[in-house]
Write a protein that holds these residues in place. Structure first.
Motif, PDB file in Angstrom:
ATOM      1  N   THR A 257       0.845  -1.183   0.000  1.00 19.82           N
ATOM      2  CA  THR A 257       0.000   0.000   0.000  1.00 19.82           C
ATOM      3  C   THR A 257       0.883   1.235   0.000  1.00 19.82           C
ATOM      4  O   THR A 257       2.045   1.184   0.405  1.00 19.82           O
ATOM      5  CB  THR A 257      -0.924   0.051   1.238  1.00 19.82           C
TER       6      THR A 257
ATOM      7  N   LYS B 106      -1.725  -7.272   5.731  1.00 20.40           N
ATOM      8  CA  LYS B 106      -0.614  -6.746   4.931  1.00 20.40           C
ATOM      9  C   LYS B 106      -0.911  -5.364   4.355  1.00 20.40           C
ATOM     10  O   LYS B 106       0.005  -4.597   4.060  1.00 20.40           O
ATOM     11  CB  LYS B 106      -0.273  -7.718   3.796  1.00 20.40           C
ATOM     12  N   THR B 107      -2.177  -5.067   4.176  1.00 18.47           N
ATOM     13  CA  THR B 107      -2.541  -3.762   3.623  1.00 18.47           C
ATOM     14  C   THR B 107      -3.046  -2.808   4.706  1.00 18.47           C
ATOM     15  O   THR B 107      -3.524  -1.716   4.408  1.00 18.47           O
ATOM     16  CB  THR B 107      -3.612  -3.907   2.525  1.00 18.47           C
ATOM     17  N   GLY B 108      -2.952  -3.229   5.962  1.00 12.44           N
ATOM     18  CA  GLY B 108      -3.338  -2.358   7.066  1.00 12.44           C
ATOM     19  C   GLY B 108      -4.830  -2.243   7.292  1.00 12.44           C
ATOM     20  O   GLY B 108      -5.284  -1.383   8.041  1.00 12.44           O
ATOM     21  N   THR B 109      -5.614  -3.141   6.656  1.00 14.91           N
ATOM     22  CA  THR B 109      -7.064  -3.064   6.812  1.00 14.91           C
ATOM     23  C   THR B 109      -7.593  -4.070   7.833  1.00 14.91           C
ATOM     24  O   THR B 109      -8.802  -4.132   8.067  1.00 14.91           O
ATOM     25  CB  THR B 109      -7.775  -3.254   5.450  1.00 14.91           C
TER      26      THR B 109
ATOM     27  N   THR C 276      -6.779  -4.291  11.626  1.00 14.00           N
ATOM     28  CA  THR C 276      -6.009  -3.542  12.616  1.00 14.00           C
ATOM     29  C   THR C 276      -6.866  -3.183  13.823  1.00 14.00           C
ATOM     30  O   THR C 276      -8.093  -3.066  13.706  1.00 14.00           O
ATOM     31  CB  THR C 276      -5.442  -2.250  11.996  1.00 14.00           C
TER      32      THR C 276
ATOM     33  N   ALA D 159      -6.154   3.814  10.511  1.00 20.63           N
ATOM     34  CA  ALA D 159      -6.429   3.172   9.214  1.00 20.63           C
ATOM     35  C   ALA D 159      -7.403   4.003   8.392  1.00 20.63           C
ATOM     36  O   ALA D 159      -7.228   4.182   7.178  1.00 20.63           O
ATOM     37  CB  ALA D 159      -6.973   1.764   9.433  1.00 20.63           C
TER      38      ALA D 159
ATOM     39  N   GLU E 154      -5.612   7.129   6.999  1.00 20.79           N
ATOM     40  CA  GLU E 154      -4.735   6.835   5.852  1.00 20.79           C
ATOM     41  C   GLU E 154      -5.547   6.665   4.570  1.00 20.79           C
ATOM     42  O   GLU E 154      -5.179   7.188   3.517  1.00 20.79           O
ATOM     43  CB  GLU E 154      -3.920   5.569   6.114  1.00 20.79           C
TER      44      GLU E 154
ATOM     45  N   LYS F 108      -4.701   6.621   0.499  1.00 19.15           N
ATOM     46  CA  LYS F 108      -3.974   5.350   0.514  1.00 19.15           C
ATOM     47  C   LYS F 108      -4.535   4.432  -0.567  1.00 19.15           C
ATOM     48  O   LYS F 108      -5.738   4.249  -0.694  1.00 19.15           O
ATOM     49  CB  LYS F 108      -4.136   4.696   1.886  1.00 19.15           C
TER      50      LYS F 108
ATOM     51  N   GLU G 124      -3.911   0.556  -2.695  1.00 12.22           N
ATOM     52  CA  GLU G 124      -3.284  -0.767  -2.640  1.00 12.22           C
ATOM     53  C   GLU G 124      -2.788  -1.140  -4.029  1.00 12.22           C
ATOM     54  O   GLU G 124      -3.389  -0.775  -5.038  1.00 12.22           O
ATOM     55  CB  GLU G 124      -4.305  -1.805  -2.162  1.00 12.22           C
TER      56      GLU G 124
END
Length: 236
Positions: free
Chosen positions: A62, A142-145, A147, A153, A156, A161, A163
């Motif tokens: 991302t 891995k994509t911060g979604t 969390t 999040a 961002e 942000k 992907e």
């Protein structure tokens, strides 16, 4: 379906020479030859020297674009407890728990651009793969979604942000803004994306990593970029 060659498309293509361009020349050219009556999205396509059939050569990540995408993304959050209010306060348009999981599963509802889930809800969210997977909306650590920090999040994603990931033909497609952006903002967004893809190079990848980069708009022709763009991005 192949794009129908209209007079406008043919005229735009005729202004693009069959040679690689510097990014600083490609962006103004793309804006000069635009003909659509709407504000087109500008995309980067990178052709990578990886074999996506092998998990250790998958390129995924991302990046937060410094100038955003020209639109605010609609964010949904699946969580529980105190984080429900936290997500609402952070600006998420849709916030819920099991009832949102059921709506997505039973109705196929995907009225959002990004979905965030907290780890405690992933057992339920895991059932949504068939609905969310094909649309690229499945939450992923891995994509911060996936969390616990939902506020960060959301911030961002709202800031721009995006992907990126290789498809089965080793191509990466990433939006970098709108055709109406000032050239310098599109250039900076594009360089940020290229730098991020360069940093995501798998250790298992052999040979030339970036084999080609193309800049295009929704209706416009593709403009091939000079290889020096990737070299400059790798150093930034």
């Amino acid at each position: 379906m192949a794009q129908k060659i209209t007079k406008n498309i043919a005229a735009a293509r005729a202004q693009v020479e069959a040679r690689p361009y510097l990014l600083t020349d490609a962006v103004p050219l793309l804006q000069k030859i635009k003909f659509a009556k709407f504000d087109e999205t500008v995309d980067l396509t990178l052709r990578l020297g990886v074999d996506p059939r092998h998990a250790d050569q998958m390129v995924r990540g991302t990046v937060v674009l410094p100038h955003g995408l020209g639109k605010t993304k609609t964010v949904a959050v699946i969580t529980s407890g105190d984080r429900l209010k936290e997500a609402e306060a952070a600006g998420a348009e849709f916030v819920g728990g099991e009832e949102m999981v059921e709506r997505i599963q039973k109705e196929g509802w995907t009225g959002f651009d990004a979905l965030i889930a907290t780890p405690d809800m992933m057992k339920s969210v895991g059932r949504l793969g068939k609905v969310l997977g094909p649309r690229g909306l499945m939450p992923n650590p891995k994509t911060g979604t996936v969390t616990s920090d939902v506020a960060a999040a959301i911030k961002e994603i709202k800031a721009g942000k995006v992907e990126f990931r290789t498809d089965k033909t080793a191509l990466v497609h990433v939006p970098v803004g709108k055709i109406s952006f000032p050239p310098e903002k599109l250039i900076e967004n594009a360089m940020t994306v290229i730098s991020s893809v360069m940093r995501a190079k798998p250790s298992a990848a052999k040979g030339k990593y970036v084999k080609g980069i193309t800049l295009s708009s929704t209706m416009g022709p593709g403009i091939s970029l000079d290889g020096s763009v990737a070299d400059a991005a790798a150093k930034s």
